[in-house]
Design a protein around this motif. Structure first.
Motif, mmCIF file in Angstrom:
data_model
loop_
_atom_site.group_PDB
_atom_site.id
_atom_site.type_symbol
_atom_site.label_atom_id
_atom_site.label_comp_id
_atom_site.label_asym_id
_atom_site.label_seq_id
_atom_site.Cartn_x
_atom_site.Cartn_y
_atom_site.Cartn_z
ATOM 1 N N LEU A 141 60.876 30.443 27.652
ATOM 2 C CA LEU A 141 61.203 29.025 27.668
ATOM 3 C C LEU A 141 61.953 28.729 26.374
ATOM 4 N N TYR A 142 63.227 28.412 26.510
ATOM 5 C CA TYR A 142 64.015 28.031 25.339
ATOM 6 C C TYR A 142 64.201 26.520 25.417
ATOM 7 N N THR A 143 63.539 25.802 24.540
ATOM 8 C CA THR A 143 63.417 24.345 24.697
ATOM 9 C C THR A 143 63.852 23.542 23.483
ATOM 10 N N VAL A 144 63.859 24.163 22.287
ATOM 11 C CA VAL A 144 63.929 23.365 21.051
ATOM 12 C C VAL A 144 65.342 22.951 20.656
ATOM 13 N N GLY A 145 66.362 23.545 21.243
ATOM 14 C CA GLY A 145 67.731 23.241 20.843
ATOM 15 C C GLY A 145 68.139 24.056 19.620
ATOM 16 N N PRO A 146 69.474 24.153 19.406
ATOM 17 C CA PRO A 146 69.977 24.955 18.288
ATOM 18 C C PRO A 146 69.980 24.139 16.994
ATOM 19 N N PRO A 147 70.130 24.798 15.851
ATOM 20 C CA PRO A 147 70.285 24.046 14.602
ATOM 21 C C PRO A 147 71.520 23.147 14.692
ATOM 22 N N ASN A 148 71.323 21.851 14.551
ATOM 23 C CA ASN A 148 72.439 20.907 14.573
ATOM 24 C C ASN A 148 71.915 19.550 14.147
ATOM 25 N N ILE A 269 62.872 18.477 30.002
ATOM 26 C CA ILE A 269 62.173 19.578 29.344
ATOM 27 C C ILE A 269 61.831 19.133 27.927
ATOM 28 N N GLY A 270 60.539 19.003 27.629
ATOM 29 C CA GLY A 270 60.143 18.625 26.281
ATOM 30 C C GLY A 270 60.573 19.679 25.278
ATOM 31 N N LEU A 271 61.007 19.257 24.088
ATOM 32 C CA LEU A 271 61.497 20.227 23.112
ATOM 33 C C LEU A 271 60.369 21.087 22.543
ATOM 34 N N SER A 272 59.250 20.447 22.178
ATOM 35 C CA SER A 272 58.211 21.230 21.512
ATOM 36 C C SER A 272 56.844 21.061 22.148
ATOM 37 N N THR A 273 56.752 20.313 23.248
ATOM 38 C CA THR A 273 55.485 20.265 23.975
ATOM 39 C C THR A 273 55.767 19.897 25.422
ATOM 40 N N ASP A 274 55.165 20.626 26.344
ATOM 41 C CA ASP A 274 55.368 20.335 27.759
ATOM 42 C C ASP A 274 54.572 21.324 28.614
ATOM 43 N N VAL A 275 54.593 21.068 29.925
ATOM 44 C CA VAL A 275 54.037 22.011 30.907
ATOM 45 C C VAL A 275 55.110 22.218 31.977
ATOM 46 N N ILE A 276 55.445 23.459 32.252
ATOM 47 C CA ILE A 276 56.448 23.791 33.259
ATOM 48 C C ILE A 276 55.816 24.722 34.289
ATOM 49 N N LEU A 277 56.025 24.383 35.568
ATOM 50 C CA LEU A 277 55.495 25.204 36.656
ATOM 51 C C LEU A 277 56.627 25.700 37.537
#
Ligand SMILES: [Ca+2]
Ligand SMILES: [Ca+2]
Ligand SMILES: [Ca+2]
Ligand SMILES: [Ca+2]
Length: 361
Positions: A141-148, A269-277
């Protein structure tokens, strides 16, 4: 009037011979099984054993306080051991607490001639949490986004992996974002095709599937260089809400579309907290929640160690991603490809850079 008695007598002899024959011919077996989950022996767990060697004979018993179950004087044969039961096990998140989970096992026990003369077998059967068996997994799960410094995170993606020995089919499967527990889905997108029976979108054993929020090269957006982002222009799938006309649509990448009435936004999609099914798509009526039987895999993540769970422990006993930082370009991936104990606290680790379509070293 003699004939009926003789007939009954002969029938009795015949039936008793038939029942006795296997043990007389091949000998008897005594099976002692210890049933464990992780480090603990499980008591009061029903265990069924079945052999196909003698017209499908099966036996059932329940583990004692030591986690042992005994089958004495059963026909000498190969047995399939099956367990599916709720069990009280140590909590994945709090060593002082207990959780109720469904444990399963399916193991073949084959007596060998070298076992020993008495034909006794003692073995330990390790159960796993239901949902941890091989299959289609959310592997990354890649969720946090890139440095920007523009709060850009449209390069989010999920990677699936088929850890089973069988081809699985994505037809009609759902990606579901959970707000709170299975009864409350907050984003629900569906692969094309017919759930359960469709055979249009195969995933062979050992194959990866990348599902991008937007299937573009996020490192190469004009006037907005993001060298630490990721090129998703060749993703296998992209989330595209056909009612969201601003949602990017790569014509070469097939779409996973929204099915929620009135929703006009991309898959959330939450960046740093979520539930994905991911679910098999057999339950698309999200108004009354998502049927747990339809869940194929579910992952909860949170950057905070104090996070309280937002999904049933039958789906995920823990949560991954503690320490994830928004816009850090880091990703969350299973520690080994497809590895799933249904406890994301141990199944996942934070990696320095996303790895779409492959497993990190
Ligand atoms: Ca999109
Ligand atoms: Ca597309
Ligand atoms: Ca799982
Ligand atoms: Ca990966």
């Amino acid at each position: 009037m003699k004939t009926p008695f003789l007939l009954l007598f002969l029938l009795f002899v015949a039936s008793s011979c038939f029942k006795e024959q296997p043990t007389q011919v091949d000998g008897a077996l005594t099976l002692t099984l210890y049933i464990k989950f992780e480090d603990s022996f499980l008591n009061s767990i029903p265990v069924t054993i079945k052999t196909y060697d003698y017209n499908s004979i099966s036996f059932s018993s329940i583990t004692d306080s030591c986690g042992a179950v005994f089958f004495e004087n059963i026909p000498y044969a190969e047995y399939l051991i099956t367990i599916k039961s709720t069990a009280i096990v140590s909590s994945a998140l709090n060593s002082n607490a207990m959780d109720t989970v469904t444990v399963i096992a399916s193991t073949l026990i084959t007596p060998t001639e070298t076992s020993n003369n008495e034909n006794t077998i003692t073995d330990t059967i390790y159960t796993i949490a239901s949902g941890a068996q091989p299959g289609l997994k959310i592997n990354e799960l890649y969720t946090v986004g890139p440095p920007n410094n523009m709060f850009y995170y449209s390069d989010q993606f999920f990677e699936l992996y088929n850890s089973s020995e069988d081809t699985v089919y994505l037809d009609g499967m759902l990606f579901v974002r959970i707000y709170e527990m299975l009864e409350w889905a907050s984003s629900i997108f569906q692969f094309p095709g017919e759930p359960l029976t469709g055979r249009e979108y195969p995933v062979p054993p050992g194959a990866f599937v990348v599902a991008a929020k937007d299937a573009m090269d996020h490192t190469n957006i004009p006037n907005f260089p993001l060298p630490e982002s990721v090129d998703l222009s060749h993703a296998d799938w992209e989330f595209k809400n056909s009612m969201d006309y601003g949602d990017y649509d790569n014509p070469d990448v097939p779409n996973i579309d929204n099915i929620e009435v009135g929703c006009r936004t991309d898959f959330g999609i939450g960046l740093s907290t979520d539930v994905i099914l991911i679910t098999d798509g057999s339950d698309v009526n999200y108004f009354d929640g998502i049927a747990i039987e339809s869940v194929i895999d579910g992952v909860e993540y949170s950057s905070l160690s104090t996070h309280l769970k937002d999904i049933e422990k039958e789906v995920d006993r823990g949560f991954g991603g503690v320490g994830l930082i928004k816009y850090s370009g880091k990703s969350l991936e299973r520690v080994a490809v497809g590895f799933d104990s249904n406890n994301s606290s141990v199944d996942f680790e934070i990696i320095d850079h996303p790895t779409p379509g492959y497993q990190h070293e």
